[in-house]
Design an enzyme around this catalytic site. Sequence first.
Site, PDB file in Angstrom:
ATOM      1  N   GLU A 278       1.313  10.598   3.983  1.00  0.00           N
ATOM      2  CA  GLU A 278       1.304   9.607   2.905  1.00  0.00           C
ATOM      3  C   GLU A 278      -0.095   8.999   2.771  1.00  0.00           C
ATOM      4  OE1 GLU A 278       4.133   6.408   3.236  1.00  0.00           O
ATOM      5  OE2 GLU A 278       3.328   5.389   1.474  1.00  0.00           O
TER       6      GLU A 278
ATOM      7  N   ASP B  31       2.861   7.306  -2.815  1.00  0.00           N
ATOM      8  CA  ASP B  31       3.349   5.930  -2.952  1.00  0.00           C
ATOM      9  C   ASP B  31       2.586   5.308  -4.122  1.00  0.00           C
ATOM     10  OD1 ASP B  31       3.321   3.055  -2.673  1.00  0.00           O
ATOM     11  OD2 ASP B  31       4.050   3.262  -0.623  1.00  0.00           O
TER      12      ASP B  31
ATOM     13  N   HIS C 252      -0.020   2.478  -3.523  1.00  0.00           N
ATOM     14  CA  HIS C 252      -1.330   2.915  -3.024  1.00  0.00           C
ATOM     15  C   HIS C 252      -2.099   3.697  -4.092  1.00  0.00           C
ATOM     16  CE1 HIS C 252      -0.014   1.514   0.826  1.00  0.00           C
ATOM     17  NE2 HIS C 252       0.951   2.421   0.922  1.00  0.00           N
TER      18      HIS C 252
ATOM     19  N   HIS D 135       7.415   7.162  -2.979  1.00  0.00           N
ATOM     20  CA  HIS D 135       7.733   5.731  -2.906  1.00  0.00           C
ATOM     21  C   HIS D 135       7.447   5.166  -4.293  1.00  0.00           C
ATOM     22  CE1 HIS D 135       7.103   5.623   1.739  1.00  0.00           C
ATOM     23  NE2 HIS D 135       8.344   5.937   1.399  1.00  0.00           N
TER      24      HIS D 135
ATOM     25  N   ARG E 275       3.894  -4.435  -5.258  1.00  0.00           N
ATOM     26  CA  ARG E 275       4.745  -4.050  -4.126  1.00  0.00           C
ATOM     27  C   ARG E 275       6.186  -4.550  -4.273  1.00  0.00           C
ATOM     28  NH1 ARG E 275       2.902  -0.670   0.601  1.00  0.00           N
ATOM     29  NH2 ARG E 275       4.886   0.340   0.368  1.00  0.00           N
TER      30      ARG E 275
ATOM     31  N   GLU F  52      10.548   1.426  -1.607  1.00  0.00           N
ATOM     32  CA  GLU F  52       9.970   0.888  -0.367  1.00  0.00           C
ATOM     33  C   GLU F  52       9.244  -0.387  -0.791  1.00  0.00           C
ATOM     34  OE1 GLU F  52       6.272   2.110   1.061  1.00  0.00           O
ATOM     35  OE2 GLU F  52       6.930   2.399   3.117  1.00  0.00           O
TER      36      GLU F  52
HETATM   37  C1  LER Z   1       4.234   3.091   4.186  1.00  0.00           C
HETATM   38  O1  LER Z   1       5.127   3.862   3.472  1.00  0.00           O
HETATM   39  C2  LER Z   1       3.292   2.423   3.281  1.00  0.00           C
HETATM   40  O2  LER Z   1       3.425   2.476   2.110  1.00  0.00           O
HETATM   41  C3  LER Z   1       2.125   1.719   3.832  1.00  0.00           C
HETATM   42  O3  LER Z   1       1.866   0.540   3.151  1.00  0.00           O
HETATM   43  C4  LER Z   1       2.114   1.552   5.298  1.00  0.00           C
HETATM   44  O4  LER Z   1       1.037   0.823   5.676  1.00  0.00           O
HETATM   45 MN    MN Z   2       4.793   3.878   1.188  1.00  0.00          MN
END
Ligand code: LER
Ligand code: MN
Length: 269
Positions: free
Chosen positions: A154, A187, A190, A213, A219, A248
């Site tokens: 990830e 994700d 990110h 994610h 978030r 998540e």
């Molecule tokens: C974990 O899935 C994630 O998204 C991160 O923020 C972990 O640090």
């Molecule tokens: Mn994540």
Amino acid sequence: MFKTSMAISPTPTPFAPLLFAGDWRRGLATAIELEFDGVEVSIRDPHDQVVEDLKGAIQSSGLVVSTVATGQSYYSDGLSPTSFDPNIQSKLLDRMKAIIDFAAPWKAPVIIGGVRGKLEGNPIEQKAQISRVLESIRMYTEYAEASSVSLAIEPINRYETNFINTISEALEIINQVGSENLGIISDTFHMNIEEVSLAESLRMAGPWLKGVHFVDNNRKAAGQGHIDFHELTAVLSEISYQGFIIAEILPLPDSRTAAKQAIAFFRSL
Ligand code: LER
Ligand code: MN
């Protein structure tokens, strides 16, 4: 329609974007009630009795495990494959094997996210850390092959780690490891920080994509911020993505409300 999942943890954790952390019974009950298809389980120590209890409960629940997260070993216990300490390496290998065993009944991808830690020291030391991580990932994938489990890297944003921030960096590592059962979990939180284009980088992940994610730029649950998830689901369809979209997310304003927001939005896509 994509399969849906929400991320829970059987133990309390300083890692924030998990629902019902430390209260898996309510987490599982809520996932069943809201008709998610699965749960992502974030595991600290797979040898804890609570992990065994949760596994049994999921098996008799009708839900599946979408994915298994491993970051707590680093965030709570400082275990990371960058370490030069053989005791840390072997403790982590033992945990990763047990986590792969946990994932096996569902062939759920096991995530290499926060657990990979950070690169430290001068460039020569960092190169040695990267080699140790590549070697560790090879051992995890080799062990996982027997139960048809995949590992998935990830990419994580620069404020949390300096090691693999983008999908193209993850693809480079996959190429270097050279294992068939190694892919990517992306994700959107990110990606929103690191990628030039969320849609283009998802396209690039294409056949390597093992999980997503789906979380907004703040978030919170998808739909509570400004990421264009309609554009992203169009890309997922285009690349024939068969995996889960996973909430998540921060438990804000509380776990149950956040889970309801996530599933309602997933259904609207
Ligand atoms: C974990 O899935 C994630 O998204 C991160 O923020 C972990 O640090
Ligand atoms: Mn994540």
